[in-house]
Structure formats: structure tokens, C-alpha cells
Enzyme design. Structure first.
Site, PDB file in Angstrom:
ATOM      1  N   ASP A 120       0.819  -1.049   0.157  1.00  0.00           N
ATOM      2  CA  ASP A 120       0.087   0.123   0.001  1.00  0.00           C
ATOM      3  C   ASP A 120       1.039   1.236  -0.035  1.00  0.00           C
ATOM      4  O   ASP A 120       0.458   2.089  -0.602  1.00  0.00           O
ATOM      5  CB  ASP A 120      -0.944   0.086   1.175  1.00  0.00           C
ATOM      6  CG  ASP A 120      -2.053   0.722   0.915  1.00  0.00           C
ATOM      7  OD1 ASP A 120      -2.153   1.743   0.226  1.00  0.00           O
ATOM      8  OD2 ASP A 120      -3.213   0.366   1.362  1.00  0.00           O
ATOM      9  N   HIS A 136       1.950   3.294  -3.229  1.00  0.00           N
ATOM     10  CA  HIS A 136       0.934   4.160  -3.893  1.00  0.00           C
ATOM     11  C   HIS A 136       1.674   5.614  -3.474  1.00  0.00           C
ATOM     12  O   HIS A 136       1.610   6.538  -4.375  1.00  0.00           O
ATOM     13  CB  HIS A 136      -0.244   4.107  -3.224  1.00  0.00           C
ATOM     14  CG  HIS A 136      -1.324   3.321  -3.562  1.00  0.00           C
ATOM     15  ND1 HIS A 136      -1.607   3.038  -4.953  1.00  0.00           N
ATOM     16  CD2 HIS A 136      -1.795   1.933  -3.082  1.00  0.00           C
ATOM     17  CE1 HIS A 136      -2.250   2.069  -5.160  1.00  0.00           C
ATOM     18  NE2 HIS A 136      -2.571   1.454  -4.136  1.00  0.00           N
ATOM     19  N   SER A 163     -10.985   1.125   1.583  1.00  0.00           N
ATOM     20  CA  SER A 163     -10.417   1.724   0.652  1.00  0.00           C
ATOM     21  C   SER A 163     -10.554   3.201   0.412  1.00  0.00           C
ATOM     22  O   SER A 163      -9.367   3.972  -0.192  1.00  0.00           O
ATOM     23  CB  SER A 163     -10.596   0.914  -1.066  1.00  0.00           C
ATOM     24  OG  SER A 163     -10.894  -0.431  -0.678  1.00  0.00           O
TER      25      SER A 163
END
Length: 348
Positions: free
Chosen positions: A14, A17, A168
Site C-alpha cells: 500500500d 502508492h 479503501s
């Protein structure tokens, strides 16, 4: 809280990103070593969108999936190496099998919260191979508790050993966490997990609430390093677990050291909340859209918050990035000549 908690550290997935998927092998190895020392149960590694996702559309990674996985695996002993696989990005032959050859111990197969059926092929194949596999319901704020139970049951029936709800968009509140996690814990006979984002500043309390509701898997990242406003910080979750005297493998000082390591090596900007990420959380828009929305707002001279609110109304999800440009162009066309965006340049 009941049962032993499993901490999954997604900093190296993650978190990718947050740096445009540019984490290199040395940084991955150094952080994997720190996560191992901290006692995390799973270290998840890869492109921000998982295996096979490196592309012009969602970002080209600095190194291949295999290079990332090998760099992390070399540093892990007790911690397990994990990956995210989203059908459509990842395929069995091209991505999953080579990842397993790199020493992956656990695969999370993810899908939009109402489309669990697309995970069937991957989950059943992985279970047949004896691989630990968990289901991930993305954008789970968009479905009712009843619908999430239905979708989680599908994943369980395919062979998933756990199901994780992904916030999310960072749109959950503690009340919704309690409702949805509690319903899954009550209705299913497998482990339930929660993956928080911090768009509304609630990632830590939401993670703790999930545990209180019966979740036994919680995702974290160092310094909250992740898409948009970031995730639940490992150092803060570990501190709260220490105060609560929860049963877990994670070491408080080890978690603090891991967070320091990440900040020293690759967290150039600790994720914070600004008008764009807050609007994203309110609109329920995927946190990974923050950067492309800012770029589109600059390009077309419109307010990024207006883009996000319309994306939310359209219920746009990851994979529909082209809609960002479409919305920005329409907003620009509708503006009266001479109008200025309703936000400062610092927030675009």
C-alpha cells in the site's frame, strides 16, 4: 478483544502508492528486516495495486514483482511474505505462479465488495496448491452488512481462510466498523480482518474498534504510509495494543523502530489529511485517486473536491481512472470564464 491478533504490515505494498510505486530493492529489504524484527505476522509486498498491476494506467513500478518479492523474502524468517492479487491485474500463470516461486507464503485475493465471484478461480487454485489464501472485499463501505456477509461466504466457500474488509476510501466511522465487522464475525466461521485508511482521521480508532468487534487480522503501515491520507500507522496501533495488553507477536519498540526506519529511508512526506483527502473520505472515493485528481484539477483549473464529490456520486471505483479526466473536463467546461477554483493552489 478475543483471540490472538495477526498484524499484516502493508507498508511495502500500500505504501508503494505514496511514492508512485517507486520503492527499490534496497529499501524493500531494509524495511522487511525491520518488520521482521518488530514481529509482524505478514509483510505484504508489491505494486500498490498488487501483482501484475505495473502499467501506464495505474503506474509503472521501479522494479518487477519478482525483484520486490526476492528482496523482502531474503530478510524474513518468522514473518510471512504476502501479496495482493486482484483478478484483472493479476493472472495465474503470468503473475501468481512466479510469485509463489519467489517464496510467497500467503496470497490475498481481492475484488470489489459486490463481485466476490471473480475471485473463485484464483482462490480455488491456490487452496488446491496448499497456499494460505485470504479474501479481500475492496471499497467495503459501499455494501450493506448483509451484502458483505453474502460475499464473504462466497470467498469462504471457494476456500478462503479469512476475509478482510478494506476501507479503501477511508470512509468508515467506528459505528459502521462495529456493525459490519461484528456481522461478519457473527455469521462466518473464519477469521475476519480490517484494513483502514485515514481520510477521516479515524484509522486507528477504526482498527481498534474492529478488534473489539471480533476482527483478528489488522493491517498497518509505517507512519501510515499509503494511498491518499494513508493507513493505520503501525507505531500507533502497536502503542494501543500495548496499552490494552492485547495478545500479539508485535513488539512495541520494534514497531517504533520499523516506523523510524521507513521515515529515514523512503517516507518523504508522512501522509496527512488535507481538503482533498478529507473530501475523498466523505465522498467514499478510493484513496489512490487523490494524486490523479490533484493532477486533473491543476490541468483543467477546477476544484479537486468537486471532482471527488462527483466521482462519489457516480460510485466510481479503482480501475475507472479515466473518469477523473472526464469529470474534470466537464467541470471546466461548465465554469463561467474568469471563475477561479474554490481552493488554494496548495491543496490541488
Amino acid at each position: 478483544m478475543s483471540g490472538t491478533l495477526q498484524i499484516c504490515d502493508t507498508t511495502l505494498r500500500d505504501g508503494n502508492h505514496a511514492v508512485g510505486h517507486q520503492l527499490g530493492a534496497q529499501d524493500i529489504g531494509a524495511y522487511a528486516r525491520a518488520a521482521e524484527a518488530a514481529g509482524v505476522d505478514v509483510v505484504e509486498v508489491g505494486h500498490g495495486n498488487g501483482l501484475g498491476a505495473s502499467s501506464i494506467q495505474v503506474g509503472i513500478a521501479a522494479i518487477s514483482d519478482a525483484e520486490m518479492l526476492r528482496a523482502a523474502k531474503a530478510e524474513l524468517r518468522r514473518s510471512r511474505l504476502g501479496v495482493l492479487s486482484i483478478p484483472g491485474f493479476a493472472s495465474i500463470e503470468r503473475d501468481l505462479k512466479p510469485a509463489l516461486d519467489c517464496g510467497v507464503d500467503e496470497v490475498r485475493v481481492g475484488a470489489h465488495c459486490t463481485e466476490a465471484d471473480v475471485t473463485r478461480q484464483q482462490i480455488t487454485m491456490l487452496r488446491a496448491m496448499g497456499v494460505t489464501v485470504k479474501g479481500m472485499l475492496l471499497m467495503s463501505h459501499m455494501a450493506s452488512a448483509k451484502k458483505l456477509v453474502e460475499q464473504a461466504r462466497l470467498m469462504r466457500d471457494y476456500g478462503a481462510e479469512a476475509v478482510v474488509l478494506m476501507d479503501s476510501a477511508g470512509a468508515y466511522t467506528p459505528r459502521k466498523v462495529r456493525e459490519k465487522v461484528g456481522e461478519l464475525v457473527d455469521k462466518l466461521d473464519i477469521a475476519i480482518g480490517f484494513h483502514a485508511h485515514n481520510n477521516l482521521g479515524l484509522s486507528v480508532i477504526n482498527s481498534m474498534t474492529a478488534m473489539e468487534a471480533g476482527a483478528t487480522i489488522v493491517d498497518v503501515t509505517a507512519r501510515g504510509f499509503g494511498a491518499g491520507a494513508g493507513n493505520a500507522p503501525i507505531e500507533l496501533v502497536a502503542a494501543n495494543l500495548h496499552v490494552e495488553q492485547a495478545e500479539t507477536r508485535i513488539s512495541l519498540f520494534g514497531a517504533l523502530d520499523a516506523a523510524d526506519t521507513a521515515e529515514e529511508r523512503f517516507v518523504k512526506h508522512v501522509p496527512t489529511n488535507d481538503s482533498v483527502t478529507i473530501a475523498s473520505g466523505i465522498a467514499g472515493v478510493f484513496s489512490g485517486f487523490a494524486a490523479p485528481v490533484r493532477r486533473a484539477a491543476r490541468r483543467f483549473g477546477v476544484d479537486p473536491r468537486e471532482i471527488l464529490l462527483e466521482l462519489g456520486e457516480r460510485r466510481v471505483v479503482a480501475g475507472q481512472e479515466d473518469t477523473i479526466i472526464e469529470v474534470a473536463m466537464r467541470l471546466a467546461a461548465e465554469r463561467t470564464p474568469g471563475d477561479l477554483p474554490h481552493t488554494s493552489a496548495d491543496h490541488i
